[in-house]
Scaffold this active site. Structure first.
Site, mmCIF file in Angstrom:
data_model
loop_
_atom_site.group_PDB
_atom_site.id
_atom_site.type_symbol
_atom_site.label_atom_id
_atom_site.label_comp_id
_atom_site.label_asym_id
_atom_site.label_seq_id
_atom_site.Cartn_x
_atom_site.Cartn_y
_atom_site.Cartn_z
ATOM 1 N N ARG A 35 -29.137 -72.325 -60.030
ATOM 2 C CA ARG A 35 -29.576 -71.169 -60.816
ATOM 3 C C ARG A 35 -30.297 -71.585 -62.096
ATOM 4 O O ARG A 35 -31.198 -70.873 -62.549
ATOM 5 C CB ARG A 35 -28.382 -70.263 -61.129
ATOM 6 C CG ARG A 35 -27.945 -69.470 -59.897
ATOM 7 C CD ARG A 35 -26.715 -68.636 -60.135
ATOM 8 N NE ARG A 35 -26.454 -67.769 -58.981
ATOM 9 C CZ ARG A 35 -25.317 -67.148 -58.767
ATOM 10 N NH1 ARG A 35 -24.316 -67.291 -59.621
ATOM 11 N NH2 ARG A 35 -25.160 -66.377 -57.702
ATOM 12 N N LYS A 197 -14.890 -61.223 -42.793
ATOM 13 C CA LYS A 197 -14.624 -59.855 -42.356
ATOM 14 C C LYS A 197 -15.848 -59.149 -41.772
ATOM 15 O O LYS A 197 -16.938 -59.215 -42.330
ATOM 16 C CB LYS A 197 -14.106 -59.032 -43.548
ATOM 17 C CG LYS A 197 -12.781 -59.517 -44.113
ATOM 18 C CD LYS A 197 -12.327 -58.639 -45.263
ATOM 19 C CE LYS A 197 -10.983 -59.086 -45.805
ATOM 20 N NZ LYS A 197 -10.532 -58.226 -46.931
ATOM 21 N N GLY A 353 -24.515 -66.812 -51.760
ATOM 22 C CA GLY A 353 -23.061 -66.872 -51.637
ATOM 23 C C GLY A 353 -22.558 -68.162 -51.005
ATOM 24 O O GLY A 353 -23.043 -69.252 -51.280
ATOM 25 N N GLY A 376 -24.613 -61.037 -53.034
ATOM 26 C CA GLY A 376 -24.457 -59.590 -52.880
ATOM 27 C C GLY A 376 -25.784 -58.859 -52.912
ATOM 28 O O GLY A 376 -26.016 -57.927 -52.142
#
Length: 395
Positions: A35, A197, A353, A376
Site C-alpha cells: 500500500r 463462507k 484481502g 472489501g
C-alpha cells in the site's frame, strides 16, 4: 471523472486520501509495503507538477482516540524512503500543528496527518470534520480504493467542500482492472473463489455467473456445497443455513452454461492445526472427526489446468488455510497456475484481502497482472455496487 493525469497541480495544495493501513510487526515496523508503494505515483505526479501534498489515511481500528500502535508516525520513514521525499509529520489530523504545517507547506513538499480514525467523526461521515480536512487544500485527490466502499468523511463527504476533485492512479488502476474482468474479459474467463463462507461470496458468485466461463470454488466454503449435495464432510466448516443457496448457485451456473468446479478431494486434519496427521480425503466422504483444510492434489491439478487455459482470471480467496504450511499447497498450486496463465498472455486480477496477502507472501506478486489494494471494495465493485468514494468523484 477527472484523474491526476488531466489535472495540473502547479501552485496547488492537494489533500490526498491514501490507504496507508499497512500491517506492522510487533516492533511497529512495516511488514508489507504494497500500500505504501501504491501511493508513490500519485504523490510524485503532484510534486512534479509543482504542487504540494497533504496525505491522510487511517490505520487499524482504534477504539477511542489516540493509540500509539495505530499512529501513522511509525511509517513516516518508510514513506519518505519510497517517495524519495522527506515527509513531514503533521500529527493530529485536525490539530493546530497540522493547520500551521499545511499553511506553510511549499511546492514540492509532502506532509502526513495522523490516523483519521482517532476521531469517530471520520467513520460517521461528519460534515464539519470533512470540511476541516478539506479546508487545508485546493483540490481533493481520492486514491484510497480500499476505503472507497465506505461513505466516510475523508473518502466521500469531503467532496462537498472542494472545488476540484480528482482520482489518483490507484483508483484509476483499480477501476480499469475491474472493467477488464466485468466488461472486457477475453474468453475463457475464470473466477477462483476461496475463503471460509459462502455467505461472504454470494453476490460475487452470482455476478460471475453472468461473466465467466468457469467458476472454481475452494476454501472452507466448498464444504457447504458438498453437504448440500448429500456428502458427509466430517467436522469441516459448513453453513447449515446456506445449503439451499449452494444448490441454487450450482443450478444457476448450469442454466447459464457456466462450469462450476468444486474440489474433488481435500487435505484433512483432526483439528484446526498445522500439526497432526494430514490425510487425503474424497470431499463427498470425509471421515468423522476430520476437517478439510486445503484442496487436495487431484483438485489442485484439475483447477490448475483450467486456470492455465484461461485468458482472463479473477482470484479472490485462498484455497485452504494458507497460513499453515501443511495446508498451503492448494493455494501455491493456484498461484503457480495464475502466474503461468499471466506469462502466457492472460489478464489476472488478485482481488485483495487474504488472496493478495497470500500471493505476495508466496512470492508471486510480480507474476500477476494486478493485485487489488482493497479486499472489501473490490468485492463490492465486482458485485456491481456503487462505491461512495467513486460516486463522490463522479458528482
Amino acid at each position: 471523472m477527472k484523474t491526476v493525469d488531466n489535472f495540473n497541480f502547479a501552485g496547488k495544495k492537494a489533500v490526498v486520501r491514501v490507504d496507508l493501513n499497512v500491517p506492522l510487526n510487533e516492533d511497529l515496523t512495516v511488514r508489507d509495503y504494497t500500500r505504501i508503494n501504491a501511493v508513490v505515483p500519485t504523490v510524485q505526479k503532484i510534486v512534479k507538477d509543482g504542487g504540494s501534498a497533504i496525505l491522510m489515511s487511517h490505520m487499524g481500528r482504534p477504539k477511542d482516540g489516540f493509540e500509539d500502535k495505530f499512529s501513522l508516525k511509525h511509517i513516516v520513514a518508510d514513506l519518505s524512503e519510497k517517495l524519495g521525499i522527506d515527509v513531514k509529520f503533521g500529527g493530529d489530523c485536525i490539530g493546530a500543528e497540522a493547520d500551521e504545517m499545511a499553511a506553510n507547506l511549499q511546492a514540492g513538499e509532502v506532509m502526513l496527518l495522523d490516523n483519521l480514525r482517532f476521531y469517530k467523526e471520520e467513520k460517521k461521515g461528519d460534515e464539519a470534520f470533512a470540511q476541516k480536512l478539506a479546508s487545508r487544500g485546493d483540490v481533493w485527490v481520492m486514491d484510497a480504493f480500499g476505503t472507497a466502499h465506505r461513505a466516510h468523511a475523508s473518502t466521500a463527504v469531503i467532496a462537498k467542500f472542494v472545488a476540484d476533485k480528482v482520482a489518483g492512479y490507484t483508483m484509476g488502476r483499480e477501476i480499469e482492472a475491474s472493467r477488464k474482468i466485468l466488461e472486457e474479459g477475453e474468453k475463457p474467463v475464470t473466477a477462483i473463489m476461496g475463503g471460509a463462507k459462502v455467505s461472504d461470496k454470494i453476490l460475487i458468485i452470482e455476478k460471475m455467473i453472468d461473466v465467466c466461463d468457469n467458476i472454481i470454488v475452494g476454501g472452507g466454503m466448498a464444504y457447504t456445497f458438498f453437504k448440500a449435495m448429500g456428502g458427509t464432510i466430517g467436522s469441516s466448516l459448513c453453513e447449515e443455513d446456506k445449503l439451499e443457496l449452494a444448490l441454487s448457485l450450482i443450478e444457476k451456473a448450469k442454466a447459464k452454461g457456466v462450469k462450476m468446479l468444486l474440489p474433488v478431494d481435500s487435505l484433512a486434519n483432526t483439528g484446526f492445526s498445522n500439526d497432526g496427521v494430514c490425510i487425503e480425503v474424497d470431499n463427498m466422504a470425509i471421515p468423522d472427526g476430520h476437517m478439510g483444510l486445503d484442496i487436495g492434489p487431484k483438485a489442485a491439478v484439475e483447477f490448475a489446468d483450467v486456470v492455465k487455459a484461461s485468458k482472463t482470471v479473477l482470484w479472490n480467496g485462498p484455497m485452504g488455510v494458507s497460513e499453515f504450511d501443511n495446508f498451503a499447497k492448494g493455494t501455491v498450486a493456484i498461484a503457480n497456475a495464475v502466474a503461468e496463465a499471466t506469462e502466457a498472455g492472460a489478464f489476472s486480477l488478485i482481488g485483495g484481502g487474504d488472496s493478495a496477502a497470500a500471493v505476495n507472501t508466496l512470492g508471486f506478486g510480480d507474476r500477476v497482472s494486478y493485485i487489488s489494494t482493497g479486499g472489501g471494495a473490490m468485492l463490492e465493485m465486482m458485485e456491481g455496487k456503487v462505491l461512495p468514494g467513486i460516486a463522490a468523484l463522479e458528482d
